[in-house]
Motif scaffolding. Sequence first.
Motif, PDB file in Angstrom:
ATOM      1  N   GLY A 164      34.592  32.095  43.920  1.00 16.76           N
ATOM      2  CA  GLY A 164      34.278  33.507  44.112  1.00 16.76           C
ATOM      3  C   GLY A 164      34.277  34.273  42.799  1.00 16.76           C
ATOM      4  O   GLY A 164      33.953  33.734  41.740  1.00 16.76           O
ATOM      5  N   GLU A 165      34.679  35.547  42.862  1.00 17.44           N
ATOM      6  CA  GLU A 165      34.723  36.428  41.702  1.00 17.44           C
ATOM      7  C   GLU A 165      36.072  37.132  41.652  1.00 17.44           C
ATOM      8  O   GLU A 165      36.608  37.558  42.683  1.00 17.44           O
ATOM      9  CB  GLU A 165      33.604  37.472  41.755  1.00 17.44           C
ATOM     10  CG  GLU A 165      32.205  36.881  41.659  1.00 17.44           C
ATOM     11  CD  GLU A 165      31.136  37.960  41.673  1.00 17.44           C
ATOM     12  OE1 GLU A 165      31.495  39.137  41.948  1.00 17.44           O
ATOM     13  OE2 GLU A 165      29.965  37.632  41.421  1.00 17.44           O
ATOM     14  N   VAL A 166      36.619  37.272  40.459  1.00 17.97           N
ATOM     15  CA  VAL A 166      37.878  37.988  40.290  1.00 17.97           C
ATOM     16  C   VAL A 166      37.640  39.457  39.977  1.00 17.97           C
ATOM     17  O   VAL A 166      38.550  40.289  40.109  1.00 17.97           O
ATOM     18  CB  VAL A 166      38.716  37.335  39.162  1.00 17.97           C
ATOM     19  CG1 VAL A 166      39.125  35.926  39.558  1.00 17.97           C
ATOM     20  CG2 VAL A 166      37.938  37.324  37.855  1.00 17.97           C
ATOM     21  N   ALA A 167      36.446  39.762  39.517  1.00 16.51           N
ATOM     22  CA  ALA A 167      36.018  41.136  39.244  1.00 16.51           C
ATOM     23  C   ALA A 167      34.525  41.190  39.490  1.00 16.51           C
ATOM     24  O   ALA A 167      33.848  40.149  39.513  1.00 16.51           O
ATOM     25  CB  ALA A 167      36.368  41.548  37.817  1.00 16.51           C
ATOM     26  N   PRO A 168      33.991  42.358  39.693  1.00 14.23           N
ATOM     27  CA  PRO A 168      32.550  42.430  39.956  1.00 14.23           C
ATOM     28  C   PRO A 168      31.727  41.798  38.836  1.00 14.23           C
ATOM     29  O   PRO A 168      31.781  42.199  37.676  1.00 14.23           O
ATOM     30  CB  PRO A 168      32.299  43.944  40.040  1.00 14.23           C
ATOM     31  CG  PRO A 168      33.599  44.523  40.474  1.00 14.23           C
ATOM     32  CD  PRO A 168      34.646  43.671  39.816  1.00 14.23           C
ATOM     33  N   GLY A 169      31.022  40.737  39.196  1.00 16.39           N
ATOM     34  CA  GLY A 169      30.174  40.034  38.237  1.00 16.39           C
ATOM     35  C   GLY A 169      30.904  39.073  37.328  1.00 16.39           C
ATOM     36  O   GLY A 169      30.289  38.528  36.400  1.00 16.39           O
ATOM     37  N   SER A 174      40.415  44.564  37.683  1.00 14.60           N
ATOM     38  CA  SER A 174      40.373  44.784  36.238  1.00 14.60           C
ATOM     39  C   SER A 174      40.902  43.544  35.529  1.00 14.60           C
ATOM     40  O   SER A 174      41.976  43.018  35.883  1.00 14.60           O
ATOM     41  CB  SER A 174      41.221  46.004  35.852  1.00 14.60           C
ATOM     42  OG  SER A 174      41.258  46.160  34.446  1.00 14.60           O
ATOM     43  N   LEU A 175      40.170  43.074  34.528  1.00 14.69           N
ATOM     44  CA  LEU A 175      40.591  41.876  33.790  1.00 14.69           C
ATOM     45  C   LEU A 175      41.826  42.183  32.967  1.00 14.69           C
ATOM     46  O   LEU A 175      41.869  43.172  32.220  1.00 14.69           O
ATOM     47  CB  LEU A 175      39.458  41.388  32.883  1.00 14.69           C
ATOM     48  CG  LEU A 175      38.187  40.898  33.597  1.00 14.69           C
ATOM     49  CD1 LEU A 175      37.140  40.474  32.572  1.00 14.69           C
ATOM     50  CD2 LEU A 175      38.507  39.741  34.534  1.00 14.69           C
ATOM     51  N   ARG A 176      42.813  41.291  33.078  1.00 14.56           N
ATOM     52  CA  ARG A 176      44.066  41.505  32.368  1.00 14.56           C
ATOM     53  C   ARG A 176      44.412  40.378  31.393  1.00 14.56           C
ATOM     54  O   ARG A 176      45.007  40.633  30.356  1.00 14.56           O
ATOM     55  CB  ARG A 176      45.204  41.659  33.378  1.00 14.56           C
ATOM     56  CG  ARG A 176      45.053  42.854  34.292  1.00 14.56           C
ATOM     57  CD  ARG A 176      45.112  44.160  33.540  1.00 14.56           C
ATOM     58  NE  ARG A 176      44.991  45.318  34.409  1.00 14.56           N
ATOM     59  CZ  ARG A 176      46.018  45.902  35.019  1.00 14.56           C
ATOM     60  NH1 ARG A 176      47.248  45.409  34.867  1.00 14.56           N
ATOM     61  NH2 ARG A 176      45.827  46.953  35.803  1.00 14.56           N
TER      62      ARG A 176
END
Length: 303
Positions: A114-119, A76-78
Amino acid sequence: MQNAIVYRSVRMVAEAAASVPLLLYEGEEEIAEHPLLDLIARPNPVSSTPDLLESWYGFLLVSGNAYLEAVAIGGSLRELHALRPDRMKVVPGPEGWPEAFEYTADGRTVRFAGEVAPGVRPVLHVKLFHPVNDHYGLSPIEAAASAIDTHNTASRWNKALLDNSARPSGALVYTARDGNLSPEQYERLKSELEQGFQGAARAGRPLLLEGGLDWKSMSLSPKEWTSSRPSTSPPARSPSRWACRRCCSPSRRQHLLQLPGGDAHLLAPEPSSRSSTAPPRRSPSGSPPPSPTSVSGPPGLKP
């Protein structure tokens, strides 16, 4: 950033862009509550939304590149952070497309991939158009470098002029019979002049010369230059003559001018190249206009 005009221009654009409200829509319907709106309203613990956007737009205007880091916890973006472009390096992949970013600060390098959250990738890179670079944008300041350098050089020259008591050109003439100054005498004289007579705090000090030295000024000081400039204001003209010229010149006729105090004076127009056979004008009462000899008035207003 040592150019006040460039700094102010960047600030004006960045502040104006950061002040634009960000709205979220789904189709034509505005969404009032959403996790993305909450993230934008509170991007990180040390920055507000205008602060974050102003830094992001400012980096884009100055360097041509802007980087926004996304921090996620548990998918989840914070938080959102604007990163300095001078510390960022784009790492291209085998096919030439960026596959990672490296951020270096205080001797430490952090790699974003990479990715920190999906997409969602960890870094959003926005760049301006660059005709010869695939990974970095072209800075507007780089495109205007010659004009900015010219302005900075002129500013440094003006400051040096003031630091040198605004006398950029002068000469110490050595008139002694024994020839030129020795290297030791030359360096001593140069050092004494720089330490004792240059700068605003030492302006106006008398110069004590010895040993056949004579000062020859090769330019004007600001005071002399100002007092020697010719006046740019137009020469004073008589209001009465000017007013009469305005009303008489089109018709090329005589005009009876009423002066303050009740005196009147007949002003004749400049002679015309074409002869006129028109009869003299008459007053409303039918009598001809008075002749120049019968009208009293100051002699200074005679044409």
